[in-house]
Write a protein that holds these residues in place. Structure first.
Motif, PDB file in Angstrom:
ATOM      1  N   PRO A  62      40.313  24.126   6.648  1.00 36.61           N
ATOM      2  CA  PRO A  62      40.601  23.410   7.786  1.00 36.61           C
ATOM      3  C   PRO A  62      40.740  21.840   7.850  1.00 36.61           C
ATOM      4  O   PRO A  62      40.240  21.166   6.900  1.00 36.61           O
ATOM      5  N   LYS A  63      41.587  21.593   8.914  1.00 36.78           N
ATOM      6  CA  LYS A  63      41.735  19.951   8.933  1.00 36.78           C
ATOM      7  C   LYS A  63      40.284  19.324   9.473  1.00 36.78           C
ATOM      8  O   LYS A  63      39.573  20.279   9.996  1.00 36.78           O
ATOM      9  N   GLU A  64      40.238  18.040   9.145  1.00 36.26           N
ATOM     10  CA  GLU A  64      39.079  17.427   9.602  1.00 36.26           C
ATOM     11  C   GLU A  64      38.889  17.356  11.223  1.00 36.26           C
ATOM     12  O   GLU A  64      40.043  17.156  11.764  1.00 36.26           O
ATOM     13  N   MET A  65      37.596  17.566  11.881  1.00 38.41           N
ATOM     14  CA  MET A  65      37.497  17.598  13.145  1.00 38.41           C
ATOM     15  C   MET A  65      37.421  16.171  13.828  1.00 38.41           C
ATOM     16  O   MET A  65      37.811  15.678  14.721  1.00 38.41           O
ATOM     17  N   GLU A  66      36.556  15.245  13.043  1.00 40.35           N
ATOM     18  CA  GLU A  66      36.479  14.009  13.392  1.00 40.35           C
ATOM     19  C   GLU A  66      37.296  12.955  12.959  1.00 40.35           C
ATOM     20  O   GLU A  66      37.783  13.135  11.686  1.00 40.35           O
ATOM     21  N   ASP A  67      37.473  11.848  13.414  1.00 39.68           N
ATOM     22  CA  ASP A  67      38.058  10.686  12.842  1.00 39.68           C
ATOM     23  C   ASP A  67      37.350  10.257  11.577  1.00 39.68           C
ATOM     24  O   ASP A  67      35.929  10.403  11.456  1.00 39.68           O
ATOM     25  N   ARG A  68      38.020   9.813  10.689  1.00 41.02           N
ATOM     26  CA  ARG A  68      37.554   9.146   9.433  1.00 41.02           C
ATOM     27  C   ARG A  68      37.918   8.008   8.919  1.00 41.02           C
ATOM     28  O   ARG A  68      39.154   7.754   8.722  1.00 41.02           O
ATOM     29  N   GLU A  69      37.019   6.965   8.342  1.00 39.00           N
ATOM     30  CA  GLU A  69      37.427   5.800   7.977  1.00 39.00           C
ATOM     31  C   GLU A  69      37.611   5.882   6.539  1.00 39.00           C
ATOM     32  O   GLU A  69      36.804   6.667   5.689  1.00 39.00           O
ATOM     33  N   GLU A  70      38.659   5.439   6.094  1.00 45.95           N
ATOM     34  CA  GLU A  70      39.158   5.867   4.658  1.00 45.95           C
ATOM     35  C   GLU A  70      38.691   4.828   3.520  1.00 45.95           C
ATOM     36  O   GLU A  70      38.293   3.801   4.143  1.00 45.95           O
ATOM     37  N   VAL A  71      38.486   5.315   2.402  1.00 45.08           N
ATOM     38  CA  VAL A  71      37.847   4.838   1.404  1.00 45.08           C
ATOM     39  C   VAL A  71      38.960   4.908   0.139  1.00 45.08           C
ATOM     40  O   VAL A  71      39.423   6.096  -0.048  1.00 45.08           O
ATOM     41  N   ASP A  72      38.912   4.195  -0.870  1.00 42.96           N
ATOM     42  CA  ASP A  72      39.547   4.314  -2.086  1.00 42.96           C
ATOM     43  C   ASP A  72      38.989   5.477  -3.086  1.00 42.96           C
ATOM     44  O   ASP A  72      37.521   5.666  -2.850  1.00 42.96           O
ATOM     45  N   GLN A  73      39.455   5.440  -4.275  1.00 39.76           N
ATOM     46  CA  GLN A  73      38.892   6.200  -5.181  1.00 39.76           C
ATOM     47  C   GLN A  73      37.321   5.661  -5.659  1.00 39.76           C
ATOM     48  O   GLN A  73      36.343   6.430  -5.943  1.00 39.76           O
ATOM     49  N   GLU A  74      37.333   4.415  -5.648  1.00 44.36           N
ATOM     50  CA  GLU A  74      35.806   3.857  -5.818  1.00 44.36           C
ATOM     51  C   GLU A  74      34.888   3.832  -4.808  1.00 44.36           C
ATOM     52  O   GLU A  74      33.664   3.353  -4.948  1.00 44.36           O
ATOM     53  N   GLY A  75      35.418   4.164  -3.572  1.00 45.95           N
ATOM     54  CA  GLY A  75      34.559   4.398  -2.311  1.00 45.95           C
ATOM     55  C   GLY A  75      34.648   3.001  -1.659  1.00 45.95           C
ATOM     56  O   GLY A  75      33.581   2.839  -0.752  1.00 45.95           O
ATOM     57  N   ASN A  76      35.470   2.174  -2.052  1.00 42.82           N
ATOM     58  CA  ASN A  76      35.648   0.793  -1.122  1.00 42.82           C
ATOM     59  C   ASN A  76      36.298   1.203   0.126  1.00 42.82           C
ATOM     60  O   ASN A  76      37.350   1.835   0.153  1.00 42.82           O
ATOM     61  N   PRO A  77      35.845   0.276   1.278  1.00 46.54           N
ATOM     62  CA  PRO A  77      36.858   0.519   2.486  1.00 46.54           C
ATOM     63  C   PRO A  77      38.311   0.229   2.466  1.00 46.54           C
ATOM     64  O   PRO A  77      38.567  -0.638   1.590  1.00 46.54           O
TER      65      PRO A  77
END
Length: 180
Positions: A62-77
């Motif tokens: 399923p697609k995400e229900m909530e908005d998501r702030e994206e991060v890169d592969q290292e977890g950086n915003p």
């Protein structure tokens, strides 16, 4: 879909099994016993899940229900990129101060409800403007219809926001009552 030896057999197309060639209409005209004797089986094609709610039609994705702030592969915003033209000879893309956000299904469907309501209300907006500018009465049926549209939009927005999972969201989306 008919299969033999785990390979699909298209309907209305001639095929060969062993040394025998069968005509294009053979699968349609043959009995279940005839097909079984040759090892031909029927497999129902998998039902594709609704792509509006699932990735690649996969009920297990399923697609995400909530908005998501994206991060890169290292977890950086990650941030929204903008074009920096401070050096006109070498414009470059740079991070802005705005976080990159992927909209979830709830946000997408609430936005769609707003578009639908806005489109429906736009048909009679001129009457509201006429009332404000020249004090010409809006017909009662138009007032009632506009109120019903606003009420349905509000109901849907609240219901969508309250959904805990994709199945609940699908139920809400399938229960839109915009009227005529």
């Amino acid at each position: 879909m008919y299969k033999v030896n785990n390979k699909p057999l298209p309907i209305d197309r001639a095929f060969t099994l062993g040394d025998i060639q069968y005509p294009a209409n053979w699968l349609r005209l043959s009995s279940a016993e005839d097909r079984a004797a040759l090892g031909i089986t029927w497999e129902a094609e998998a039902t594709r899940a609704d792509d509006r709610f699932y990735w690649s039609g996969d009920i297990n994705n399923p697609k995400e229900m909530e908005d998501r702030e994206e991060v890169d592969q290292e977890g950086n915003p990650m941030y929204v990129k903008v074009l920096d033209k401070s050096d006109p000879e070498n414009p470059v893309m740079v991070d802005s101060d705005e976080r990159l956000v992927s909209k979830g299904l709830k946000s997408q469907w609430i936005a769609q409800v707003k578009v639908t309501a806005g489109t429906m209300l736009a048909q009679t907006d001129w009457m509201v403007i006429r009332k404000a500018e020249r004090d010409v009465a809006i017909p009662a049926d138009v007032v009632a219809k506009r109120a019903a549209i606003v009420a349905e939009a509000n109901r849907l927005e609240v219901a969508i926001a309250a959904c805990a999972d994709v199945e609940a969201l699908i139920a809400v989306v399938n229960d839109q009552r915009w009227g005529d």
